[in-house]
Design a protein around this motif. Structure first.
Motif, PDB file in Angstrom:
ATOM      1  N   THR A  47       0.820  -1.211   0.000  1.00 15.02           N
ATOM      2  CA  THR A  47       0.000   0.000   0.000  1.00 15.02           C
ATOM      3  C   THR A  47       0.860   1.269   0.000  1.00 15.02           C
ATOM      4  OG1 THR A  47      -0.158   0.091   2.410  1.00 15.02           O
ATOM      5  CG2 THR A  47      -1.850  -1.169   1.257  1.00 15.02           C
ATOM      6  N   PRO A  53       2.961   4.283  -1.348  1.00 13.33           N
ATOM      7  CA  PRO A  53       2.776   4.971  -2.627  1.00 13.33           C
ATOM      8  C   PRO A  53       3.839   4.578  -3.667  1.00 13.33           C
ATOM      9  CG  PRO A  53       2.825   6.541  -0.787  1.00 13.33           C
ATOM     10  CD  PRO A  53       3.125   5.203  -0.218  1.00 13.33           C
ATOM     11  N   ASP A  54       5.043   4.230  -3.170  1.00 17.05           N
ATOM     12  CA  ASP A  54       6.124   3.914  -4.115  1.00 17.05           C
ATOM     13  C   ASP A  54       6.306   2.406  -4.298  1.00 17.05           C
ATOM     14  OD1 ASP A  54       7.065   3.367  -1.594  1.00 17.05           O
ATOM     15  OD2 ASP A  54       9.061   4.233  -1.921  1.00 17.05           O
ATOM     16  N   GLU A  84      -8.122  -0.979   0.123  1.00 18.04           N
ATOM     17  CA  GLU A  84      -6.783  -0.455  -0.162  1.00 18.04           C
ATOM     18  C   GLU A  84      -5.796  -1.597  -0.461  1.00 18.04           C
ATOM     19  OE1 GLU A  84      -5.877   2.646  -0.509  1.00 18.04           O
ATOM     20  OE2 GLU A  84      -3.717   2.329  -0.633  1.00 18.04           O
ATOM     21  N   VAL A  93      -6.972  -1.429  -4.458  1.00 19.16           N
ATOM     22  CA  VAL A  93      -6.364  -0.167  -4.886  1.00 19.16           C
ATOM     23  C   VAL A  93      -4.853  -0.302  -5.082  1.00 19.16           C
ATOM     24  CG1 VAL A  93      -6.029   2.268  -4.316  1.00 19.16           C
ATOM     25  CG2 VAL A  93      -8.179   1.131  -3.729  1.00 19.16           C
ATOM     26  N   SER A  94      -4.203  -1.022  -4.142  1.00 18.37           N
ATOM     27  CA  SER A  94      -2.740  -1.122  -4.233  1.00 18.37           C
ATOM     28  C   SER A  94      -2.324  -1.807  -5.529  1.00 18.37           C
ATOM     29  CB  SER A  94      -2.182  -1.861  -3.017  1.00 18.37           C
ATOM     30  OG  SER A  94      -2.678  -3.171  -2.989  1.00 18.37           O
ATOM     31  N   ARG A 135      -2.548   0.578  -8.391  1.00 11.97           N
ATOM     32  CA  ARG A 135      -1.440   1.536  -8.372  1.00 11.97           C
ATOM     33  C   ARG A 135      -0.139   0.880  -8.867  1.00 11.97           C
ATOM     34  NH1 ARG A 135      -2.862   4.163  -3.228  1.00 11.97           N
ATOM     35  NH2 ARG A 135      -1.912   2.304  -2.353  1.00 11.97           N
ATOM     36  N   GLU A 180      -0.201   0.297 -12.626  1.00 14.49           N
ATOM     37  CA  GLU A 180       0.004   1.536 -13.371  1.00 14.49           C
ATOM     38  C   GLU A 180       1.504   1.809 -13.581  1.00 14.49           C
ATOM     39  OE1 GLU A 180      -1.403   6.125 -12.883  1.00 14.49           O
ATOM     40  OE2 GLU A 180      -2.594   4.580 -11.896  1.00 14.49           O
ATOM     41  N   VAL A 181       2.275   1.609 -12.525  1.00 13.34           N
ATOM     42  CA  VAL A 181       3.725   1.839 -12.621  1.00 13.34           C
ATOM     43  C   VAL A 181       4.372   0.786 -13.518  1.00 13.34           C
ATOM     44  CG1 VAL A 181       5.883   1.919 -11.317  1.00 13.34           C
ATOM     45  CG2 VAL A 181       3.806   2.913 -10.348  1.00 13.34           C
TER      46      VAL A 181
END
Lengths: 422, 448
Positions: free
Chosen positions: B261, B263-264, B308, B312-313, B316, B319-320
């Protein structure tokens, strides 16, 4: 040096106060755990590593081949050779240099340096009378003779002898020695408590930011350093009674390191080899210098790194101002304070053979993720904790960033290592 | 283990339970093993797809026994291992009789842990054709419920234009013990370019990231994929690092301690891989948590934490990793596998947050698949039912025993069953399988 030696990365167990959450682990267990976490991080399972060097300060006789036995218990290939080294509190740094020097000479492509200590499982020995009785009983040829031997046994003989943390030549404990230094250099209680608070704050922030995600692997259910007190304050520390230097002393349990359990390991490699293998490289090991002082005649026991620092900087044509980050092992808060004072003291520096004062550094560049006061200090592990920590910090600052590690050790010795980010 | 559970699993308890109708569940066939009896192929109409695919797999096959419609039913003599029905040419309701005629003798002669495999078409064409396509689904689900002794039935829909190369990995998976706990399911194979040849070590040299790899299903995924040749990047939260390291060392992979979770998280996974390899061939989003409460007691924190971590994680991170400019990201021809849950597909009391996240995963893979097809990236999910893990071991015994038996195979699945299905989806030969949600639930009684 012919080959560039780089720090690939490191791993350690969380550190804990002796008798705490890691009390059931032996040096063998701790070292194996630190090795296995390192092996997992860098995908070394089943591979033959050039050599593993490690040590422990408090060591059982049964651990005469501690490192090799830990290698055999680890996920490394059993064909990985190992050796034990010991240089008191500088052990983890000395093992680093032993492996680094072999890599530099082209004798190894890569190796692991490590250190472990447990004050929970310190070697307890028996009293001399009990030892004699046991020997006599074991040599006895009849039950009667054996009984006769045991008949000499007195309750007082049974008291175990814990290892003494005192200097054999002065009879003073390390804390008592440091108390003399504290007084000589007029280090105040406030200065010491500030260093301790800063150590806890910095370490807590580093944990919070995930800095240790790739430096620490949990062990025995312990995921974080257990000595850390993020909420500690000058007020809380001010309440503690002095433990060294008598009633008017300034050294307390809050600004002295606790007896600790833990192990740390660092993976070192030839820079070109690491690149070939697809391994990361954090920092280059530039140089190392070891020094000693004549503490039996009164020199400050824990200030030997000052001479080593001056000599290594001179040899490299660098000044202390060229260091982006500095790690001074917090044996005691007052060791750090006295070291910084000594660096600026022209007379002291020339008295240990330097050309002049070393100078000073910005406190913001010192022990930026906390040091031994908050983290703990399993003696032999500390050097192997410091090397990957500083290497990672320098790497984050960018290529060319320079850093220095200064570690004092029993026997009036000190070891200093220079790193440069790649 | 509770006293009740000890009594139930003791030799005497087992006998009593068997008398009461709770027989020992059948032993399932697992791993890269084929049925011991012969494979029978029934091609209905003029399709050669089934025959060509079995030939490509190097599996010999025999002709079917046909039922005349009366008693007695003609038999096979010895037990057969599998019946593959190529029903891709069926378009009319009256042709379904041909299916009955091959199924009737086969279900009577199928060995334990044998296979019924129906090959059909997706619902296209006129009204009747689309009705027939759906009828196959009803037949498959019912046959799966009637089969005994660990035998399964599944329906594979092969889209027009998909041939033996596209179907091979799927047919091999269903025939083999790898599909042990996949029963009564329907999924689809599409046409695809550049399908890798079929292999029994399909993940050789491929870098696969597995999140939640420290224990349970995640650890089984790491082991199974490593068996198939994958280089594993085992990811789990730092607090689980000790068991994560053990798993990574066991499979000779690498451990990456990471809170997904963060952000990076995606950037850190990419950076870990970038130094060591060209990029990622596949990622398995296995990490998940539960924070069960009846909806009446579910506060915002419980709601948010599950969504999350479970949904969601991974969005995210994807996406990267899907950004072609990121070093160490997902390579062209790569694979994304999500882990949904029958709780998400069917709903489960006390798991609104979990069901939302897991149904969300199913929706996510279906949405992503067409958008990533041009890059050769497939996106699929597995949906485990009741799997025997440390997590399900904490369910009270009686309730657990009920859950275990509430499926056509009368037992809980094993972590390896989920892992094998994921391995099949990661296979470079499974290029034609995308946007699918494959349930690994032994045909759980609940759920669509």
């Amino acid at each position: 040096m012919n080959h560039d030696v780089v720090v690939v990365g490191g791993n350690r167990t969380p550190f804990a106060k002796s008798g705490g959450p890691l009390r059931e682990a032996s040096n063998h267990d701790l070292l194996t755990s630190a090795l296995d976490g390192l092996v997992a991080r860098y995908g070394l399972a089943g591979t033959r590593v050039g050599e593993v060097a490690a040590g422990a300060v408090l060591k059982h006789p049964r651990d005469f081949n501690l490192t090799r036995e830990a290698v055999l218990s680890s996920a490394l290939a059993p064909e990985t050779p190992a050796c034990d080294l010991q240089q008191a509190c500088a052990t983890g740094l000395e093992t680093t240099m032993y492996i680094a020097n072999k890599i530099a000479l082209g004798q190894l492509t890569h190796g692991i340096a490590a250190g472990t200590d447990t004050a929970s499982d310190a070697p307890i020995s028996v009293s001399d009378p009990l030892r004699r009785i046991l020997l006599q009983a074991s040599a006895a040829r009849s039950a009667k003779a054996r009984l006769a031997a045991f008949a000499k046994l007195r309750p007082s003989h049974l008291a175990p002898l814990a290892p003494r943390v005192e200097e054999p030549r002065t009879g003073l404990s390390m804390g008592e020695h440091q108390a003399l230094t504290t007084e000589r250099w007029q280090v105040t209680r406030e200065e010491q408590d500030e260093i301790a608070v800063s150590s806890h704050r910095h370490l807590a922030a580093a944990w919070e930011s995930g800095f240790f995600d790739d430096l620490v692997t949990p062990y025995l259910g312990l995921a974080k350093d257990a000595i850390l007190r993020p909420e500690t304050s000058m007020e809380a520390l001010a309440k503690l009674r002095p433990v060294f230097g008598g009633d008017n002393g300034t050294m307390t349990a809050g600004n002295s390191t606790a007896l600790s359990d833990g192990a740390a390991a660092v993976l070192l490699a030839d820079a070109a080899w690491a690149k070939e293998q697809g391994l990361p490289a954090l920092a280059r090991i530039v140089d190392a210098e070891v020094a000693a002082v004549d503490h039996p005649t009164g020199a400050d026991l824990l200030l030997a790194p000052v001479a080593a620092t001056g000599r290594i900087l001179a040899r490299q044509g660098l000044s202390i101002a060229d260091m982006d980050l500095v790690e001074i092992h917090e044996a005691f808060a007052s060791t750090v304070a006295a070291t910084l004072k000594a660096w600026q003291d022209e007379d002291y520096c020339t008295s240990v053979g330097l050309d002049g004062a070393i100078g000073t550094i910005d406190r913001d560049h010192l022990n930026v993720t906390g040091s031994s006061l908050a983290t703990g200090h399993p003696f032999a592990a500390t050097g192997a904790r410091l090397v990957p920590t500083l290497a990672k910090l320098l790497h984050e600052r960018g290529p060319g960033s320079r850093g220095l590690i200064s570690v004092c050790a029993a026997g009036g010795q000190g070891l200093v290592v220079l790193l440069e980010a790649v | 283990m509770s006293v009740l559970e000890k009594a139930f699993t003791s030799p005497v308890g087992r006998k009593v339970a068997a008398k009461a109708g709770l027989a020992e569940p059948p032993r399932l066939r697992r791993g890269r093993t084929y049925p011991s009896g012969p494979i029978v192929l029934a091609a209905l109409g003029d399709s050669t797809l089934g025959a060509d695919t079995l030939t490509l797999l190097g599996r010999p096959y025999e002709a079917p026994v046909l039922d005349s419609g009366d008693d007695p039913v003609p038999g096979y003599g010895d037990r057969i291992g599998a019946l593959v029905v190529d029903a891709t040419a069926l378009t009319r309701v009256d042709q379904l009789e041909q299916l009955r005629a091959v199924l009737r003798p086969a279900v009577r002669g199928l060995e334990g842990a044998g296979r019924i495999i129906l090959l059909g078409r997706p619902g296209t064409g006129d009204w009747e054709q689309r009705s027939v396509a759906r009828a196959l689904d009803g037949i498959d689900r019912t046959v799966a419920k009637e089969l005994r002794k660990g035998a399964t039935s599944n329906l594979v829909r092969v889209a027009e234009g998909a041939g033996p190369e596209q179907l091979a990995s799927t047919l091999d998976f269903v025939l083999q013990g790898r599909s042990a706990f996949v029963d009564g399911q329907t999924w689809q194979v599409e046409p695809a370019d550049e399908v890798a040849p079929h292999s029994q070590r399909p993940l050789d040299g491929r870098v696969i990231v597995v999140t939640g790899a420290a224990r349970g299903i995640g650890a089984a995924i790491a082991r199974t994929l490593a068996r198939d040749g994958a280089t594993i990047v085992a990811v789990d939260i730092p607090a689980a690092g000790e068991s994560l390291a053990a798993v990574a060392n066991e499979v000779a992979g690498t451990a990456l301690q990471l809170d997904i979770t963060a952000p990076d998280a995606g950037a850190r996974i990419a950076a870990h891989v970038a130094a060591r390899a060209e990029g990622i061939h596949g990622i398995v989003h296995n990490a998940g948590i539960t924070r069960d409460k009846m909806l009446a007691n579910t506060d915002a924190a419980r709601w948010a934490s599950v969504l999350e971590v479970n949904l969601v994680s991974q969005m995210r991170i994807n996406e990267v990793l899907l950004d072609p400019s990121v070093d160490g990201g997902l390579l062209s021809g790569g694979r994304i596998v999500g882990v949904a849950s029958t709780s998400g597909l069917a709903g489960n009391k006390g798991q609104t947050n979990y069901a939302a996240s897991k149904a969300g995963v199913a929706g996510l893979v279906q949405a992503m698949a067409p958008d990533l097809a041009a890059r050769g990236i497939t996106v699929n999910a597995v949906a485990p039912g009741f799997i025997e893990t440390d997590m399900t071991a904490r369910i009270p015994f009686v309730q657990r025993e009920v859950f275990r038996r509430s499926n056509s195979l009368s037992q809980g699945g094993r972590p390896v069953d989920v892992a094998e299905t994921i391995g099949y989806l990661l296979d470079p030969a499974s290029q034609g399988v995308t946007g699918q949600v494959v349930r690994v639930c032994g045909q759980n009684l609940v759920g669509a």
